[in-house]
Design an enzyme around this catalytic site. Sequence first.
Site, PDB file in Angstrom:
ATOM      1  N   TYR A   1      -6.888 -14.730  -5.213  1.00 27.98           N
ATOM      2  CA  TYR A   1      -5.693 -15.318  -4.605  1.00 27.98           C
ATOM      3  C   TYR A   1      -5.452 -16.775  -4.999  1.00 27.98           C
ATOM      4  CZ  TYR A   1      -6.059 -11.119  -1.798  1.00 27.98           C
ATOM      5  OH  TYR A   1      -6.139  -9.812  -1.403  1.00 27.98           O
TER       6      TYR A   1
ATOM      7  N   HIS B   1       3.802 -10.666  -3.621  1.00 23.95           N
ATOM      8  CA  HIS B   1       2.347 -10.524  -3.610  1.00 23.95           C
ATOM      9  C   HIS B   1       1.759 -11.493  -4.617  1.00 23.95           C
ATOM     10  CE1 HIS B   1       2.396  -7.081  -0.987  1.00 23.95           C
ATOM     11  NE2 HIS B   1       3.417  -6.636  -1.691  1.00 23.95           N
TER      12      HIS B   1
ATOM     13  N   ASN C   1       5.408 -11.561   2.403  1.00 20.05           N
ATOM     14  CA  ASN C   1       4.150 -11.079   1.853  1.00 20.05           C
ATOM     15  C   ASN C   1       3.432 -10.436   3.033  1.00 20.05           C
ATOM     16  OD1 ASN C   1       1.557 -10.650   0.969  1.00 20.05           O
ATOM     17  ND2 ASN C   1       1.441 -12.530  -0.211  1.00 20.05           N
TER      18      ASN C   1
END
Length: 151
Positions: A27, A104, A78
């Site tokens: 991430y 995303h 998201n």
Amino acid sequence: MSDSPRRLLLINGPNLNLLGTREPEVYGTETLADVERLATEAAAALGFELRCVQSNHEGVLIDAIHEARTDCAGIAINPGGLTHTSVALRDALSGVALPIAEVHLSNVHRREEFRHHSYVSGVADVIVIGAGIHGYPFAIAQLARLAQACR
């Protein structure tokens, strides 16, 4: 319709409050504050205010979506893990009749099989995946374009 809302809603779902520390190899190291700053700047540059909501609770997200009906021109979301599990979230999004952008951070199609299915994609006007936090300003720009077209 000059009285159309000049506000967009940004929703971040479960665990996105941990951005910057949770699995940075997937991430990234940017935080939720970084995401919200980038998205807010993108919205402001296009003449929109941005309301940001993050929650780890599905009902809170659904309530925010319902509230957007009255004062927002579009929703960027998201949904986190709820992407793959929540029919209720999908129904809330389809029920508000606003442009929807699904975002995303990672390319979900290069990850575990269960992440390949999204309940949200079927009601989204825009889908941005795999662009990290830079996908958010793009989604905001697309929502602003759709909102302008609806005016």
